[in-house]
Design a protein around this motif. Structure first.
Motif, PDB file in Angstrom:
ATOM      1  N   GLU A  10      -7.618   5.440   3.022  1.00  0.00           N
ATOM      2  CA  GLU A  10      -8.296   4.353   2.312  1.00  0.00           C
ATOM      3  C   GLU A  10      -7.437   3.091   2.315  1.00  0.00           C
ATOM      4  N   GLU A  11      -6.165   3.253   1.990  1.00  0.00           N
ATOM      5  CA  GLU A  11      -5.251   2.106   1.947  1.00  0.00           C
ATOM      6  C   GLU A  11      -5.093   1.484   3.332  1.00  0.00           C
TER       7      GLU A  11
ATOM      8  N   ALA B  25       0.839  -1.205   0.000  1.00  0.00           N
ATOM      9  CA  ALA B  25       0.000   0.000   0.000  1.00  0.00           C
ATOM     10  C   ALA B  25       0.874   1.254   0.000  1.00  0.00           C
ATOM     11  N   GLN B  26       1.920   1.251   0.793  1.00  0.00           N
ATOM     12  CA  GLN B  26       2.835   2.390   0.844  1.00  0.00           C
ATOM     13  C   GLN B  26       3.509   2.603  -0.510  1.00  0.00           C
TER      14      GLN B  26
ATOM     15  N   SER C 147      -8.053  -0.584   4.426  1.00  0.00           N
ATOM     16  CA  SER C 147      -8.055  -1.899   3.786  1.00  0.00           C
ATOM     17  C   SER C 147      -7.077  -2.844   4.493  1.00  0.00           C
TER      18      SER C 147
ATOM     19  N   ARG D  52      -6.137   9.151   0.413  1.00  0.00           N
ATOM     20  CA  ARG D  52      -5.726   7.865  -0.147  1.00  0.00           C
ATOM     21  C   ARG D  52      -5.036   6.991   0.890  1.00  0.00           C
ATOM     22  N   ARG D  53      -4.205   7.608   1.736  1.00  0.00           N
ATOM     23  CA  ARG D  53      -3.523   6.846   2.786  1.00  0.00           C
ATOM     24  C   ARG D  53      -4.556   6.238   3.728  1.00  0.00           C
TER      25      ARG D  53
ATOM     26  N   ARG E  39       2.298   1.707  -3.434  1.00  0.00           N
ATOM     27  CA  ARG E  39       1.276   2.220  -4.365  1.00  0.00           C
ATOM     28  C   ARG E  39       1.094   3.718  -4.179  1.00  0.00           C
ATOM     29  N   LEU E  40       1.050   4.153  -2.931  1.00  0.00           N
ATOM     30  CA  LEU E  40       0.881   5.581  -2.658  1.00  0.00           C
ATOM     31  C   LEU E  40       2.062   6.390  -3.194  1.00  0.00           C
TER      32      LEU E  40
END
Length: 166
Positions: A116-117, A44-45, A120, A113-114, A47-48
């Motif tokens: 949201e990630e 996730a990190q 999840s 976005r962070r 992707r961000l």
């Protein structure tokens, strides 16, 4: 006589609660560590970082431009004509406002976005904790504690479960 009976009942209850407590299986999960080290959190990190890389580079470019403009104004401002200096100051102020707006939007979008990630990842982590708790018959698993004995820490199991799940 009544006091003696109450004392015996209290001692018996203490003995029962001690036995029940001894059979209780307790675990602890370090949520911060899971959010830093688990494979889904790392992905996730990444992707961000990839998603926001271009915007970050743009902000860095504008920062360099602003710094260059400011140095030019400080160095050459006293020798410039009034009209040139006002035009450069106006350009600097416009670019600075644009930079501040873009920076604010960047932070807001990144935070959204962070969140949201992380939501999840947290959902997956909670499912893993529940799986482990059911498989290994834990009565309770804590995620926040002032102190937890390493003997009851199941963080490594959760991280491994998340990494294996892909």
């Amino acid at each position: 006589m009544k006091v003696r009976t109450l004392s015996l009942v209290a001692v018996a209850l203490l003995g029962l609660s001690h036995t029940a407590f001894a059979e209780t299986k307790i675990g602890f999960v370090n949520s911060d560590r899971v959010m830093r080290e688990a494979a889904p959190a790392v992905r996730a990190q990444q992707r961000l970082e990839k998603e926001f890389e271009k915007r970050d580079q743009e902000l860095q470019r504008i920062t360099r431009d602003l710094k260059s403009m400011q140095e030019d104004l400080e160095r050459n401002g006293p020798t410039m004509g009034d009209s040139d200096r006002r035009n450069k100051e106006r350009s600097f102020n416009e670019l600075n406002r644009d930079f501040q707006r873009k920076q604010r939007e960047f932070r807001e979008d990144l935070n959204q976005r962070r969140n949201e990630e992380l939501a999840s990842v947290l959902d997956k982590a909670n499912r893993s904790v529940k799986e482990i708790a059911e498989q290994e018959n834990y009565d309770i698993i804590f995620q926040e504690a002032v102190y937890a004995n390493p003997r009851i820490d199941i963080t490594d199991k959760v991280i491994k479960t998340l990494s294996d799940a892909k």
